[in-house]
Design a protein around this motif. Structure first.
Motif, PDB file in Angstrom:
ATOM      1  N   GLY B 183     -14.705 -51.574  -1.026  1.00  0.00           N
ATOM      2  CA  GLY B 183     -14.733 -50.712   0.152  1.00  0.00           C
ATOM      3  C   GLY B 183     -14.915 -49.235  -0.155  1.00  0.00           C
ATOM      4  N   CYS B 189     -16.382 -44.517   2.225  1.00  0.00           N
ATOM      5  CA  CYS B 189     -14.923 -44.594   2.319  1.00  0.00           C
ATOM      6  C   CYS B 189     -14.333 -43.514   3.215  1.00  0.00           C
ATOM      7  CB  CYS B 189     -14.284 -44.552   0.929  1.00  0.00           C
ATOM      8  SG  CYS B 189     -14.519 -42.988   0.098  1.00  0.00           S
ATOM      9  N   PRO B 193     -13.342 -44.864   7.388  1.00  0.00           N
ATOM     10  CA  PRO B 193     -12.085 -45.064   6.651  1.00  0.00           C
ATOM     11  C   PRO B 193     -11.329 -46.327   7.056  1.00  0.00           C
ATOM     12  CG  PRO B 193     -11.924 -43.162   8.134  1.00  0.00           C
ATOM     13  CD  PRO B 193     -13.352 -43.588   8.141  1.00  0.00           C
ATOM     14  N   GLU B 194     -11.384 -46.696   8.341  1.00  0.00           N
ATOM     15  CA  GLU B 194     -10.621 -47.883   8.761  1.00  0.00           C
ATOM     16  C   GLU B 194     -11.180 -49.135   8.099  1.00  0.00           C
ATOM     17  OE1 GLU B 194     -12.039 -45.851  11.015  1.00  0.00           O
ATOM     18  OE2 GLU B 194     -10.404 -44.917  12.138  1.00  0.00           O
ATOM     19  N   ILE B 195     -12.507 -49.246   8.105  1.00  0.00           N
ATOM     20  CA  ILE B 195     -13.141 -50.428   7.501  1.00  0.00           C
ATOM     21  C   ILE B 195     -12.881 -50.434   5.995  1.00  0.00           C
ATOM     22  CG2 ILE B 195     -15.299 -51.683   7.173  1.00  0.00           C
ATOM     23  CD1 ILE B 195     -16.409 -50.246   9.631  1.00  0.00           C
ATOM     24  N   SER B 196     -13.048 -49.246   5.395  1.00  0.00           N
ATOM     25  CA  SER B 196     -12.852 -49.118   3.955  1.00  0.00           C
ATOM     26  C   SER B 196     -11.427 -49.485   3.559  1.00  0.00           C
ATOM     27  CB  SER B 196     -13.175 -47.682   3.541  1.00  0.00           C
ATOM     28  OG  SER B 196     -12.895 -47.485   2.191  1.00  0.00           O
ATOM     29  N   THR B 197     -10.468 -49.008   4.341  1.00  0.00           N
ATOM     30  CA  THR B 197      -9.068 -49.294   4.025  1.00  0.00           C
ATOM     31  C   THR B 197      -8.775 -50.793   4.134  1.00  0.00           C
ATOM     32  OG1 THR B 197      -8.401 -47.113   4.795  1.00  0.00           O
ATOM     33  CG2 THR B 197      -6.672 -48.764   4.656  1.00  0.00           C
ATOM     34  N   ARG B 198      -9.374 -51.418   5.142  1.00  0.00           N
ATOM     35  CA  ARG B 198      -9.171 -52.859   5.282  1.00  0.00           C
ATOM     36  C   ARG B 198      -9.762 -53.600   4.069  1.00  0.00           C
ATOM     37  NH1 ARG B 198      -9.307 -57.446   8.582  1.00  0.00           N
ATOM     38  NH2 ARG B 198      -9.499 -59.088   7.037  1.00  0.00           N
ATOM     39  N   MET B 199     -10.954 -53.166   3.650  1.00  0.00           N
ATOM     40  CA  MET B 199     -11.595 -53.838   2.517  1.00  0.00           C
ATOM     41  C   MET B 199     -10.774 -53.681   1.246  1.00  0.00           C
ATOM     42  SD  MET B 199     -15.527 -52.786   3.458  1.00  0.00           S
ATOM     43  CE  MET B 199     -16.339 -53.392   1.988  1.00  0.00           C
ATOM     44  N   ARG B 229      -4.870 -47.270  -3.004  1.00  0.00           N
ATOM     45  CA  ARG B 229      -4.299 -48.247  -2.088  1.00  0.00           C
ATOM     46  C   ARG B 229      -3.084 -48.953  -2.704  1.00  0.00           C
ATOM     47  NH1 ARG B 229      -3.329 -48.912   3.154  1.00  0.00           N
ATOM     48  NH2 ARG B 229      -2.626 -51.038   3.463  1.00  0.00           N
TER      49      ARG B 229
END
Lengths: 476, 260
Positions: B183, B189, B193-199, B229
């Motif tokens: 991600g 990133c 950021p939301e998608i990246s954090t989930r990945m 993370r």
């Protein structure tokens, strides 16, 4: 369908919080990845037929006018009709004209992404014609008034409980105390409902996975058999196809079919693969009296000779979205229009404009997994990058990002200044970081990073500073 | 100490492409690369005029800036036998993308292609070109390895680091979806950021499930994301660049995002 692609970020943020959607998306791996991998591993020549598939498509696109004309001649020779439609509006009008001429009231439909692209159902309804989706996934979406979220599993975002809920809500004539124990119960109910419709339909509309030039044939693949009932029972069969569906020969089509099912669902072959050439002949036991093909361009010919031409090789298998780590967590609806995932990120800007779809080619980490599974080796990341270039040229890239890039670019082009700036920055962050245990939980201007993760502090001395120091003291 | 590779007729003159993240964030990775290359029998130089491979501009659609940097890279690095980067991402940029920036300039295109052929990612260079089978430093811990996307798919880096780590004595526990993106994705990133954090949360969960106290990768971008993370989640798992382990730095250098 009104695009919500400009709101991709908001759509995605919402999708990440939707529990039911996340539960459905978690099925991607067992349902698609594992099955595809197994099917590919079982066919030693798979990589070779990918090359052949790419070459067949490239050749056809190079001589597209020739193959389309040959195909159209052969359709007409078999007694069919070809309607050349430059735009979505032309295609809708052509379908309507046929339906009105034959006095159609009910139209059954096999799964067709072109139908979604031209928003055919709404249009037919507005003109007093009832379209009935017969693909199981499309059927429930029609009940729920939702667009598909996936190009081969349109209702992939739904779970069993969603199905049951929708069926109970829509099929109010059936006993309310009936039980849905397993998938089969849902199928049985859908089958009962659809059977009446199949028999009542005046016109059947299907898509086309391939058009074959040498015979004037259209090919569909399905797993439910609904396509066959849609195209053989009514008096009139209308095929919706876009110009890039044509392949030169039957032999070529078989190569593409070997790629398609394996890449899509991990099957060696779809349950039904149906070839249609013209209307029913006198000696045929069944078939439609009329056979029409709506041949749609809708901007595709403008991709020929452009950096996006390779996209026209796409056979709509959905392997790219199945393997996309972004699609896998946000689902198809977040993309906001008909075609989601990596193939949509390239195609959608062509069809609805980059100003509308600007997020889509940006919402990729360029991890390259899509390209690595694409059966016709479309360089999807490269074409997403082309769209980013177009956005940058047209100043559609957000100005904050542009300013940052310009500033960074200036320093990067001046190594001396770059050394000074990085040295100061690293020293400051390193010094602060050491007092915070080696990482930052928040940093000015870095909220996008630190909302979800800590920011590890740099060591404090840049490489070049350390290298110089060690070199001087002969410690290297 | 290692012997110079018997497969090389002469001592190769190697330029270290430090990468901007290593330069700014974790210079020890550059020092590790330098040592590994020297131990493998290379003469290593670090050209001063380098800054960045240009990916931030290239992947943001700013082709003009990417070209300018590309031209600078050609000028700076053309005179060496090899150009080595401790990153699959920058390595992929140099090896595959740099020449495409000069499609309209046959002269520069030819120079870029000639340069691209000499560019490698560090670990794959050690294993595939120098035919190194083991490094001097020992490491006898449990670890898991994240396959960074560009290295894996553009440069075919998969077995090379595992081979060297295993030879060091490391026990490699494979995580689920080691080949799935973490991600990071450069500016992705912070753009999403939301998608990246989930990945990256999926990634750290897979890392934690292995039970290994250490995760390695060959790219600092992924590592900053993964380490960030892990720290946010309070997981007691260390993250390091593979070169640190290969060069035997784990005793002296704290893991990414830690001070020890």
């Amino acid at each position: 369908m009104l695009p919500t692609s400009p709101a991709f970020k908001e759509n995605a943020a919402r999708a990440l919080q939707e529990e039911r959607l996340q539960k459905a998306l978690a099925r991607t791996k067992p349902q698609f990845h594992t099955k595809r991998a197994k099917a590919v591993a079982a066919l030693p020549e798979f990589e070779q037929i990918r090359d052949i598939g790419r070459d067949i498509k490239n050749h056809t696109l190079q001589f597209l006018d020739h193959y389309l004309e040959t195909w159209a001649e052969n359709v007409e020779r078999a007694g069919g009709h070809v309607h050349w439609c430059p735009t979505a509006e032309d295609a809708r009008a052509a379908v309507l004209a046929i339906c009105q001429r034959v006095g159609a009231r009910i139209v059954t439909k096999g799964k067709s992404m072109i139908s979604e692209e031209i928003a055919l159902n709404d249009y037919l309804e507005r003109h007093g014609i009832t379209p009935v989706e017969t693909d199981l996934g499309e059927y429930i979406l029609q009940l729920r008034h939702e667009p598909p979220s996936h190009i081969i599993g349109p209702a992939f975002h739904l779970n069993r409980e969603d199905w049951e809920e929708s069926f109970r809500k829509s099929h109010t004539d059936l006993p309310p105390d009936r039980v849905f124990r397993e998938r089969r119960d849902i199928l049985t109910e859908a089958r009962t409902k659809l059977r009446e419709r199949f028999l009542a339909a005046d016109v059947g509309i299907t898509g086309a996975n391939f058009l074959i030039a040498e015979t004037g044939t259209s090919v569909i693949v399905t797993n439910e058999g609904n396509g066959d009932l849609t195209q053989t029972l009514p008096r009139v069969h209308i095929v919706l196809a876009s110009i890039e569906k044509v392949v030169p020969t039957l032999e070529d089509a078989t190569n593409m079919l070997r790629l398609l099912a394996r890449s899509a669902t991990g099957q060696d072959f779809s349950v039904y693969t149906t070839f249609s050439t013209g209307p029913r002949r006198p000696e045929d036991p069944d078939g439609p009296e009329e056979y029409h093909v709506i041949l749609l361009d809708n901007g595709r010919s403008s991709m020929l000779g452009s950096p996006f031409q390779d996209m026209l090789r796409c056979i709509r298998c959905a392997a790219c979205m199945n393997h996309c780590p972004v699609y896998n967590v946000v689902g198809g609806h977040a993309y906001g229009w008909v075609y989601p995932g990596p193939m949509g990120a390239v195609l959608t800007p062509t069809l609805i404009g980059i100003d509308q779809a600007g997020h889509l080619p940006n919402a990729s980490t360029f991890c390259g997994r899509c390209e690595s599974v694409c059966p016709v080796r479309i360089p999807l990341p490269r074409m997403m990058r082309h769209w980013r270039e177009r956005e940058f040229e047209r100043h559609l890239t957000p100005s904050f990002a542009r300013t940052n890039l310009r500033l960074w670019g200036f320093f990067a082009r001046h190594p001396g200044l770059y050394r000074l700036a990085t040295r100061a920055g690293a020293a400051l962050l390193g010094w602060l970081g050491k007092r915070r245990g080696g990482r930052f939980t928040a940093l000015p201007l870095a909220g996008a990073w630190t909302r979800g993760r800590d920011f590890p502090a740099p060591e404090g001395e840049t490489f070049f500073a350390r290298y110089q120091r060690l070199e001087r003291s002969h410690a290297l | 100490m290692l012997q110079a590779s018997p497969n090389l007729a002469k001592t190769p003159r190697v330029a270290l492409f430090v990468t901007c993240l290593v330069d700014f964030h974790r210079p020890s990775v550059g020092i590790a690369a330098l040592r590994l290359l020297r131990e493998a029998g290379c003469h290593v130089e670090v050209p001063r005029a380098q800054t960045c491979c240009g990916q931030p501009a290239y992947n943001s659609g700013d082709r003009a800036t990417a070209r300018e940097l590309g031209r600078q890279i050609i000028e700076t690095f053309s005179g060496y036998d090899y150009v080595i980067a401790p990153s699959g991402s920058c390595g992929g940029m140099l090896r595959h993308h740099l020449p495409t920036l000069f499609d309209d300039d046959p002269n520069l295109r030819a120079r870029a292609e000639a340069l691209a052929d000499k560019c490698y990612e560090l670990v794959s260079f050690l294993v595939d070109v120098l035919k190194i089978e083991s490094v001097g430093a020992r490491f006898s811990g449990k670890l898991t390895y994240h396959d960074s996307c560009s290295g894996l798919r553009e440069l075919g880096i998969k077995d090379q680091p595992r081979k060297l780590l295993a030879a060091q004595g490391a026990e490699i526990v494979e995580m689920e979806d080691a080949e799935v993106c973490c991600g990071f994705g450069g500016t992705f990133c912070v753009k999403y950021p939301e998608i990246s954090t989930r990945m990256v949360s999926d990634k750290t969960a897979n890392i934690a499930a292995t039970g290994a106290p250490l995760v390695l990768a060959g790219d600092l971008g992924c590592l900053l994301n993964i380490a960030g993370r892990l720290k946010r989640e309070g997981r007691p798992i260390a993250a390091r660049h593979v070169a640190e382990v290969l060069a035997g730095m784990t005793e002296t250098l704290p893991p990414i995002g830690e001070t020890r």
